[in-house]
Design a protein around this motif. Sequence first.
Motif, PDB file in Angstrom:
ATOM      1  N   ARG A 175      -6.387  76.488   4.915  1.00 50.13           N
ATOM      2  CA  ARG A 175      -6.721  76.713   3.663  1.00 50.13           C
ATOM      3  C   ARG A 175      -5.744  75.787   2.785  1.00 50.13           C
ATOM      4  O   ARG A 175      -6.115  75.046   1.607  1.00 50.13           O
ATOM      5  CB  ARG A 175      -6.718  78.240   3.180  1.00 50.13           C
ATOM      6  CG  ARG A 175      -7.480  78.258   1.600  1.00 50.13           C
ATOM      7  CD  ARG A 175      -7.216  79.699   1.391  1.00 50.13           C
ATOM      8  NE  ARG A 175      -7.665  80.683   2.213  1.00 50.13           N
ATOM      9  CZ  ARG A 175      -6.651  81.470   2.891  1.00 50.13           C
ATOM     10  NH1 ARG A 175      -5.345  81.476   2.604  1.00 50.13           N
ATOM     11  NH2 ARG A 175      -6.862  82.452   3.778  1.00 50.13           N
ATOM     12  N   LYS A 176      -4.506  76.139   3.065  1.00 51.80           N
ATOM     13  CA  LYS A 176      -3.218  75.531   2.168  1.00 51.80           C
ATOM     14  C   LYS A 176      -3.667  73.978   2.219  1.00 51.80           C
ATOM     15  O   LYS A 176      -3.190  73.199   1.240  1.00 51.80           O
ATOM     16  CB  LYS A 176      -1.906  76.137   2.762  1.00 51.80           C
ATOM     17  CG  LYS A 176      -0.743  75.907   1.768  1.00 51.80           C
ATOM     18  CD  LYS A 176       0.068  76.691   2.333  1.00 51.80           C
ATOM     19  CE  LYS A 176       1.349  76.004   2.773  1.00 51.80           C
ATOM     20  NZ  LYS A 176       2.367  76.675   3.481  1.00 51.80           N
ATOM     21  N   GLU A 177      -3.825  73.360   3.625  1.00 55.29           N
ATOM     22  CA  GLU A 177      -3.908  71.949   3.695  1.00 55.29           C
ATOM     23  C   GLU A 177      -5.074  71.418   3.327  1.00 55.29           C
ATOM     24  O   GLU A 177      -5.452  70.240   3.483  1.00 55.29           O
ATOM     25  CB  GLU A 177      -3.372  71.448   5.156  1.00 55.29           C
ATOM     26  CG  GLU A 177      -1.789  72.191   5.554  1.00 55.29           C
ATOM     27  CD  GLU A 177      -0.901  71.080   4.879  1.00 55.29           C
ATOM     28  OE1 GLU A 177      -1.441  70.215   4.257  1.00 55.29           O
ATOM     29  OE2 GLU A 177       0.126  71.475   4.798  1.00 55.29           O
ATOM     30  N   LYS A 178      -6.333  72.377   2.755  1.00 52.09           N
ATOM     31  CA  LYS A 178      -7.435  71.991   2.684  1.00 52.09           C
ATOM     32  C   LYS A 178      -8.116  71.334   3.647  1.00 52.09           C
ATOM     33  O   LYS A 178      -8.765  70.153   3.674  1.00 52.09           O
ATOM     34  CB  LYS A 178      -7.648  71.096   1.382  1.00 52.09           C
ATOM     35  CG  LYS A 178      -7.156  71.694   0.034  1.00 52.09           C
ATOM     36  CD  LYS A 178      -7.436  70.828  -1.198  1.00 52.09           C
ATOM     37  CE  LYS A 178      -6.903  71.403  -2.376  1.00 52.09           C
ATOM     38  NZ  LYS A 178      -5.776  72.501  -2.409  1.00 52.09           N
ATOM     39  N   ALA A 179      -7.720  71.738   4.861  1.00 50.56           N
ATOM     40  CA  ALA A 179      -8.476  71.049   6.364  1.00 50.56           C
ATOM     41  C   ALA A 179      -9.504  72.075   6.905  1.00 50.56           C
ATOM     42  O   ALA A 179      -9.599  73.343   6.575  1.00 50.56           O
ATOM     43  CB  ALA A 179      -7.448  71.059   7.469  1.00 50.56           C
ATOM     44  N   LYS A 180     -10.693  71.596   7.341  1.00 48.60           N
ATOM     45  CA  LYS A 180     -11.577  72.329   8.051  1.00 48.60           C
ATOM     46  C   LYS A 180     -11.601  72.137   9.645  1.00 48.60           C
ATOM     47  O   LYS A 180     -11.050  71.208  10.052  1.00 48.60           O
ATOM     48  CB  LYS A 180     -12.979  72.073   7.529  1.00 48.60           C
ATOM     49  CG  LYS A 180     -13.181  72.196   6.077  1.00 48.60           C
ATOM     50  CD  LYS A 180     -13.421  73.586   5.639  1.00 48.60           C
ATOM     51  CE  LYS A 180     -13.644  73.878   4.275  1.00 48.60           C
ATOM     52  NZ  LYS A 180     -12.647  74.804   3.882  1.00 48.60           N
ATOM     53  N   ALA A 181     -11.907  73.235  10.307  1.00 51.12           N
ATOM     54  CA  ALA A 181     -12.089  73.143  11.782  1.00 51.12           C
ATOM     55  C   ALA A 181     -13.327  73.793  12.439  1.00 51.12           C
ATOM     56  O   ALA A 181     -14.066  74.383  11.599  1.00 51.12           O
ATOM     57  CB  ALA A 181     -10.715  73.896  12.293  1.00 51.12           C
ATOM     58  N   THR A 182     -13.287  73.725  13.851  1.00 52.06           N
ATOM     59  CA  THR A 182     -14.405  74.370  14.178  1.00 52.06           C
ATOM     60  C   THR A 182     -13.867  75.532  15.227  1.00 52.06           C
ATOM     61  O   THR A 182     -13.101  75.166  16.141  1.00 52.06           O
ATOM     62  CB  THR A 182     -15.183  73.395  14.824  1.00 52.06           C
ATOM     63  OG1 THR A 182     -15.652  72.421  14.003  1.00 52.06           O
ATOM     64  CG2 THR A 182     -16.550  73.900  15.594  1.00 52.06           C
ATOM     65  N   PHE A 183     -14.519  76.649  15.157  1.00 54.20           N
ATOM     66  CA  PHE A 183     -14.338  77.842  15.962  1.00 54.20           C
ATOM     67  C   PHE A 183     -15.194  78.218  17.070  1.00 54.20           C
ATOM     68  O   PHE A 183     -16.486  78.499  16.547  1.00 54.20           O
ATOM     69  CB  PHE A 183     -13.713  79.020  15.140  1.00 54.20           C
ATOM     70  CG  PHE A 183     -12.703  78.698  14.387  1.00 54.20           C
ATOM     71  CD1 PHE A 183     -11.183  79.405  14.755  1.00 54.20           C
ATOM     72  CD2 PHE A 183     -12.434  77.920  13.072  1.00 54.20           C
ATOM     73  CE1 PHE A 183     -10.169  79.140  14.152  1.00 54.20           C
ATOM     74  CE2 PHE A 183     -11.271  77.879  12.301  1.00 54.20           C
ATOM     75  CZ  PHE A 183     -10.005  78.203  12.704  1.00 54.20           C
ATOM     76  N   VAL A 216     -11.943  67.582   9.849  1.00 54.83           N
ATOM     77  CA  VAL A 216     -13.437  68.016   9.385  1.00 54.83           C
ATOM     78  C   VAL A 216     -14.024  69.027  10.607  1.00 54.83           C
ATOM     79  O   VAL A 216     -13.592  68.900  11.712  1.00 54.83           O
ATOM     80  CB  VAL A 216     -14.330  66.983   9.156  1.00 54.83           C
ATOM     81  CG1 VAL A 216     -13.836  66.131   7.882  1.00 54.83           C
ATOM     82  CG2 VAL A 216     -14.442  66.052  10.344  1.00 54.83           C
ATOM     83  N   THR A 217     -15.179  69.547  10.212  1.00 57.02           N
ATOM     84  CA  THR A 217     -15.763  70.277  11.313  1.00 57.02           C
ATOM     85  C   THR A 217     -16.522  69.369  12.244  1.00 57.02           C
ATOM     86  O   THR A 217     -16.695  68.256  11.899  1.00 57.02           O
ATOM     87  CB  THR A 217     -16.741  71.392  10.629  1.00 57.02           C
ATOM     88  OG1 THR A 217     -17.899  70.510   9.949  1.00 57.02           O
ATOM     89  CG2 THR A 217     -16.336  72.151   9.843  1.00 57.02           C
TER      90      THR A 217
END
Length: 196
Positions: free
Chosen positions: A24-32, A178-179
């Motif tokens: 969130r802090k780094e404005k990054a998205k991931a896939t879980f 990104v996702t």
Amino acid sequence: MKCIALTFDDGPGKRTPALLDVLRKEKAKATFFLMGKHVEQFPDIARKVAAEGHAVGNHTYGHPSLTSSSDHEILDELRLAQTVIEDATGRRVTMFRPPYGHTDERVLRLAGEQGLAQVMWTGTTLDWKVRDAERIRAAVLRLARRDAVILMHDVVPQTVKAMPAIVRALKKRGYHLVTVPTLLGGKRLEAGVSYP
């Protein structure tokens, strides 16, 4: 745009919220890729993963090797995880990752019948084995390339510890985190097809 997808298997777990804070802090998205039985343990964390805009996938209910499971067992594992994840996140899951990467035509076909696309990886950090934050960071940077899909685990404490440095280093190299669906051009992943 130079994009990379960081993916996390086996969660959610006690350390997932700390990882979400970094992203969130780094404005990054991931896939879980979530495990059904862990979602049952931590439904609020699973809900938070989805609510914060990360992509969510099915990693089976109990993490068996699908290639040595019967058709019936494979379908049970996928369906049970689907139900649990959807109940917790309110999201229809359209992708799955086979535990240990064990897959074949049969697994892919059965997953396809459940409306699931298979998502593998271009590189793995082996973080579950290495368990050293610096070595995990080095592995990600070694594996980083345009459109890479990197495999990690949010249940490995050292991975979560390494994340701030990993994200900063990738951004410095010009990557957008990104996702997986975004990485694939935002197009709908096709059920029964394996990516990347």
